[in-house]
Write a protein that holds these residues in place. Structure first.
Motif, short mmCIF file in Angstrom:
data_model
loop_
_atom_site.label_atom_id
_atom_site.label_comp_id
_atom_site.label_asym_id
_atom_site.label_seq_id
_atom_site.Cartn_x
_atom_site.Cartn_y
_atom_site.Cartn_z
N TYR A 77 12.66 -1.59 -4.65
CA TYR A 77 11.63 -2.35 -3.93
C TYR A 77 10.31 -1.59 -3.89
O TYR A 77 9.24 -2.15 -4.16
CB TYR A 77 12.11 -2.65 -2.51
CG TYR A 77 11.06 -3.31 -1.63
CD1 TYR A 77 10.70 -4.64 -1.83
CD2 TYR A 77 10.42 -2.59 -0.61
CE1 TYR A 77 9.74 -5.25 -1.03
CE2 TYR A 77 9.46 -3.20 0.19
CZ TYR A 77 9.13 -4.52 -0.03
OH TYR A 77 8.17 -5.11 0.75
N SER A 79 9.35 0.81 -5.94
CA SER A 79 8.83 0.91 -7.31
C SER A 79 8.15 -0.38 -7.74
O SER A 79 7.06 -0.36 -8.34
CB SER A 79 9.97 1.25 -8.29
OG SER A 79 10.56 2.48 -7.95
N LEU A 80 8.77 -1.52 -7.43
CA LEU A 80 8.19 -2.81 -7.80
C LEU A 80 6.86 -3.05 -7.10
O LEU A 80 5.88 -3.45 -7.73
CB LEU A 80 9.18 -3.94 -7.44
CG LEU A 80 8.68 -5.36 -7.66
CD1 LEU A 80 8.38 -5.61 -9.13
CD2 LEU A 80 9.69 -6.38 -7.14
N MET A 81 6.81 -2.79 -5.79
CA MET A 81 5.58 -3.03 -5.03
C MET A 81 4.47 -2.09 -5.50
O MET A 81 3.29 -2.46 -5.50
CB MET A 81 5.85 -2.85 -3.54
CG MET A 81 6.82 -3.86 -2.97
SD MET A 81 6.22 -5.57 -3.02
CE MET A 81 5.35 -5.65 -1.46
N LYS A 82 4.85 -0.88 -5.92
CA LYS A 82 3.87 0.06 -6.47
C LYS A 82 3.33 -0.45 -7.80
O LYS A 82 2.12 -0.43 -8.05
CB LYS A 82 4.52 1.43 -6.62
CG LYS A 82 3.56 2.51 -7.11
CD LYS A 82 4.26 3.86 -7.19
CE LYS A 82 3.31 4.93 -7.71
NZ LYS A 82 3.99 6.26 -7.79
N GLU A 83 4.23 -0.93 -8.66
CA GLU A 83 3.81 -1.46 -9.96
C GLU A 83 2.90 -2.68 -9.81
O GLU A 83 1.99 -2.89 -10.62
CB GLU A 83 5.04 -1.84 -10.78
CG GLU A 83 5.84 -0.66 -11.29
CD GLU A 83 7.13 -1.07 -11.96
OE1 GLU A 83 7.32 -2.28 -12.19
OE2 GLU A 83 7.95 -0.18 -12.26
N GLU A 84 3.14 -3.48 -8.79
CA GLU A 84 2.34 -4.68 -8.55
C GLU A 84 1.00 -4.36 -7.88
O GLU A 84 0.19 -5.25 -7.64
CB GLU A 84 3.11 -5.66 -7.67
CG GLU A 84 4.37 -6.23 -8.30
CD GLU A 84 4.06 -7.17 -9.46
OE1 GLU A 84 3.01 -7.83 -9.43
OE2 GLU A 84 4.87 -7.23 -10.41
N GLY A 85 0.77 -3.09 -7.56
CA GLY A 85 -0.48 -2.69 -6.93
C GLY A 85 -0.57 -3.02 -5.47
O GLY A 85 -1.67 -3.08 -4.89
N LEU A 86 0.58 -3.24 -4.83
CA LEU A 86 0.60 -3.62 -3.41
C LEU A 86 0.87 -2.43 -2.50
O LEU A 86 0.46 -2.42 -1.34
CB LEU A 86 1.66 -4.70 -3.18
CG LEU A 86 1.45 -5.99 -3.97
CD1 LEU A 86 2.63 -6.93 -3.77
CD2 LEU A 86 0.15 -6.67 -3.56
#
Length: 203
Positions: A77, A79-86
């Motif tokens: 979770y 990692s995904l939010m970091k990749e999405e720029g959030l």
């Protein structure tokens, strides 16, 4: 020296619902600890930018076990939010020796004071009284006044129910390690864990 470490999750969007995101992050930690029993009661939650008006746009996780925190920081979770720029995530950093000590407390008495909760408790009491053949009058206690608190909604993966955490901040003198509930918080009675205040931390 306490030998603790921490990492910070910062919420980047200006429009972010910080209470909701804090709840999601706590749920991720809760699930991670359930799969890693060595971390039970050992990870505390801190809110670096807490004010009377808001939880602030970040949440931090604190523990003595650096490797445990590294594992938590790499949860999908985050990692995904970091990749999405959030989200912006710090590295796992040592806590400064001169950090001020605080405690974030889950105060369940606050939730019980709200009208809906009062009605449910009164209904249960009335049902019990009727089963015992007693007549019970409904009396509403005088409303209690609580110091500043914030609400954090989250979903319990074990019960599949939505719950609300009512959290208060308290200043402390002594450090209390490895004494947190399953949500990384202290409580009024059982859990007394403390965390460093991280509002002046640069990351």
């Amino acid at each position: 020296m306490s030998g603790r470490y921490f990492f910070v999750v910062k919420f980047l969007p200006d429009y972010a619902d910080t209470s909701l995101l804090c709840g999601r992050c706590i749920s991720i930690m809760h699930g991670f600890i359930n799969k890693n029993p060595t971390g039970k009661n050992a990870v505390g939650v801190s809110f670096p930018f807490w004010t009377e008006e808001s939880l602030g746009n970040a949440i931090a996780f604190v523990a003595e076990d650096k490797e445990l925190l590294i594992g938590l920081s790499f949860q999908p979770y985050f990692s995904l939010m970091k990749e999405e720029g959030l989200f912006e995530l710090s590295g796992v950093l040592p806590v400064a020796d001169d950090a001020k000590e605080i405690r974030f407390i889950r105060n369940q008495a606050i939730g019980k004071s709200f009208l809906g909760s009062k009605r449910r408790r009164m209904k249960r009491a009335q049902d019990r009284a009727e089963k015992l053949g007693r007549i019970k009058q409904n009396k509403v206690n005088e409303d209690r006044v609580f110091d500043n608190f914030h609400r954090i909604p989250l979903s319990s993966q074990s019960t599949n129910q939505d719950i609300m955490l009512h959290v208060q901040k308290e200043e402390c003198v002594d450090i209390k390690l490895n004494h947190f509930n399953s949500y990384g918080l202290a409580t009024n009675q059982t859990w007394k864990g403390t965390v460093p205040e991280l509002k002046n931390t640069m990351f």
